[in-house]
Design a protein around this motif. Structure first.
Motif: not given
Length: 376
Positions: A204-215, A238-245, A367-374
């Motif tokens: 993978m080349s980049e990811v964009l994530g979000m999380q939740s603590i339910i309990v 999280f969303l991902v981009k692969y090196e292969n496109g 990415s969860v902390k920054s809110g951006t692609w990492e």
């Protein structure tokens, strides 16, 4: 020609038992090297003494350093909680031992990279315990993708869900504490998806994530009114981009109502698609565009492929398709691959793969902390 391999196990819990059983089964099924269960370590003397007696270990200790420094030990097997892996694996490598370490290698991408580099430098077998890598179904999917039968891969959709922590009365455990676990559902469950993705799809080349603590809080022990803060994710996406496109979306939850072991993914290509669900372990759903083109789509749709002796690994356990295999069989295949590696055999589930998976986890958390692609 087989020989004796003296094993030193650190961690006399459920996973330690699974590893020990797997080594025994690999000897029985494949005629692998004779595993000599030489030494086992755990912090509880009562527990480790009982484990040694029941599982056939010659000796036991409450000091794990006894395992990595013992000149009799050929292979150090690390089956402890996450936070202990780095120190134990590093010590074993520094003493020139072959190492079998459960995932994750460590709680940081930097430490995991250090272990991968050290293992390469030492030239010893370094196996990371991603059990799903050896699942014949995932091996089959990897072959399909590599063969080009699915065409150019466009998208991966994947999730690993359980409801084991849905009940808020379940007490706090090490898995909820960052300094002990590193992350929650992401590292515990999602990492298994990432290992299979790494095998099938590559980097993978980049990811964009979000999380939740339910309990957000859990009792300090069963029945207690004293509450402790949960520090990590119950749910991650999280969303991902692969090196292969290709692109993808990954999720994992330990509070997924109704889901018990829902390790699921779909890989879509220009010429076909494949779907797999671990809750239906011996079935793979496949669709080939060429089949639909033959009759103008009259009978199009996914078809079920039942795992059978023609699929890598399956034939060693069952003589015909449609007969179930299980988790312990994957662990046996894992032990077999490790034993073969000790004779120079090739294996992909090494510390390098472990470091790459931990690098992705680190990028998702960032990415969860920054809110951006990492970048991974």
């Amino acid at each position: 020609m087989s020989k004796e391999i003296k094993i030193g196990l650190i961690g006399a819990g459920w996973m330690g038992k699974a590893h020990t059983t797997a080594f025994h089964n690999a000897r029985m099924i494949f005629g692998d090297d004779m595993p000599v269960f030489e030494l086992v370590s755990d912090v509880s003397e009562d527990a480790v003494a009982k484990f040694a007696k029941n599982m056939g270990y010659n000796r036991y200790t409450t000091n794990w350093m006894d395992v990595v420094t013992d000149p009799e030990i050929d292979l150090v097997d690390v089956a402890t909680p996450n936070c202990m892996h780095y120190e134990m694996a590093k010590a074993a490598l520094e003493h020139g031992k072959h190492v079998f370490c459960e995932k994750p290698l460590s709680l940081s991408a930097e430490q995991s990279r250090e272990l991968a580099d050290l293992a390469k430098e030492k030239g010893v077998v370094n196996y990371c315990g991603f059990s799903n890598i050896m699942n014949p179904a995932n091996q089959y999917v990897a072959e399909l993708v590599k063969s080009g039968k699915l065409g150019k891969i466009m998208r991966v959709h994947a999730t690993y869900d359980q409801d084991i922590l849905l009940d808020p009365s379940v007490p706090i455990a090490w898995r909820h504490i960052n300094k002990l676990a590193g992350s929650g559902a992401l590292g515990d469950l999602g990492s298994h998806l990432l290992s299979v993705s790494q095998m099938i799809m590559g980097d993978m080349s980049e990811v964009l994530g979000m999380q939740s603590i339910i309990v957000p809080e859990r009792p300090v022990k069963a029945g207690s009114t004293e509450m402790v803060k949960v520090e990590n994710d119950d749910l991650i996406t999280f969303l991902v981009k692969y090196e292969n496109g290709a692109i993808g979306d990954f999720s994992s939850s330990r509070v997924a109502t109704g889901r018990k072991n829902y390790f699921y993914y779909e890989i879509q290509g220009t010429e076909g698609s494949v779907v797999y669900d671990l809750e239906r372990m011996c079935e793979v759903q496949v669709y080939f565009k060429a089949d639909a083109d033959k009759d103008n789509g009259r009978d199009c749709g996914f078809r079920t492929v039942l795992l059978n002796p023609q699929h890598e690994g399956f034939k060693y356990f069952q003589p015909a398709g449609g007969i179930a295999i299980a988790f312990d069989d994957m662990k046996t295949l894992q032990a077999h691959a490790l034993m073969q590696a000790m004779h120079g055999g090739e294996y992909i589930c090494n510390f390098e793969m472990g470091a790459k998976v931990d690098g992705i986890i680190n990028a998702v958390l960032k990415s969860v902390k920054s809110g951006t692609w990492e970048k991974c």
